[in-house]
Scaffold this active site. Sequence first.
Site, short mmCIF file in Angstrom:
data_model
loop_
_atom_site.label_atom_id
_atom_site.label_comp_id
_atom_site.label_asym_id
_atom_site.label_seq_id
_atom_site.Cartn_x
_atom_site.Cartn_y
_atom_site.Cartn_z
N THR A 14 6.29 16.65 27.88
CA THR A 14 5.99 16.59 26.45
C THR A 14 5.41 15.21 26.16
O THR A 14 5.59 14.30 26.96
CB THR A 14 7.30 16.75 25.63
OG1 THR A 14 8.10 17.78 26.19
CG2 THR A 14 7.01 17.07 24.19
N THR A 28 11.97 14.97 24.85
CA THR A 28 11.26 15.57 25.98
C THR A 28 12.28 16.02 27.01
O THR A 28 13.22 15.30 27.32
CB THR A 28 10.27 14.57 26.63
OG1 THR A 28 9.73 15.16 27.82
CG2 THR A 28 10.94 13.24 26.97
N GLY A 29 12.09 17.22 27.51
CA GLY A 29 13.04 17.72 28.50
C GLY A 29 13.04 19.23 28.56
O GLY A 29 12.11 19.90 28.11
#
Length: 348
Positions: free
Chosen positions: A213, A264-265
């Site tokens: 991301t 993000t992840g």
Amino acid sequence: MKITRPMLTFLLVSAFANTAFSNTVLAKYVPFAIAIHGGAGTIQKDHFTPEKEAAYRAKLKESVEAGYTVLEQGGTSLDAVITAINVLENSPFFNAGKGAVYTHDETHEMDASIMDGKNRQAGAVAGVEHIENPINLARLVMDESVHVMLSGAGAESFAQSQGVKLVNNKIFDTDHRYKSLQRAKAKMKKAKQQNKDYQAAHFALDTEYKVGTVGAVALDKFGNIAAGTSTGGMTNKRYGRIGDSPVIGAGTFADNASCAVSATGHGEFFIRYNVAADICARVQYQGKSIDQAGKEVIHDVLMPVGGTGGVIIIDSKGNISLPFNTKGMYRASKSTSQVTYVGIFKDD
């Protein structure tokens, strides 16, 4: 009478509007700051040539400094977030825009969201296929529609009504992402041969296929914070899967009363645990610093259940925190009290 930050800003601007020292004075008394990320995951130093590492660092620096320049010139946190994210969306290095990963059907579906900490207005798009810069469309949804989230063909129809040109999905094709898709399909096929359960086969995929991301958080000279996130989603995703990036409270959140977060992840975990909003709630209601709140959620809440990733956080004082629980996270930050910082690996 208590002098608030907006009042102080107004007084300083008024007092020095006709002098050459206005920007210097404002920078001294009114902090502004920005942080960006380009994704977290299995990012290992031995996978980088010196040239590749230098190229990634240069692009992260370009992004954060582009956003910082907007703030320095008196622009809003929303404008800074958009500017910084556009740099990353326009680069094939990161999983957003030009570097978006492939779906199972070998196309690209992108998500994005943005939130204004001043009034908690927000805009998001999900599953768009023909938008060159999804974060820009998310901003239009916030500013020009009566909705928060639009998806697929409807989002693109709205884009056209706002004068946004649709692009061929092929412009997002990249050789390295296509090879990644083929590896993911091969791993899924092998896992399904050993275990017929689709979920088990999916969980057998390495982290690198589930994350990626870009995002930015910023504080402007007027005391307002904002957050934005953009992504190409998950490699080999199917059935119109949507992750946390366009979900307000999961992948993006901003409120002047607490903080701004871009995540993000592995999106499914960030949705289930409402990560971005949880961090800000701990700041607002428990009086915790953004550093403490971020570490608690990323390490103590997500890790025990298998959630991998990280966040970038900023508060209304210009404090920045960049916690992650993976081997690395592409990240950068800059403020009136901190020179440009760029990191990729855990020990940066």
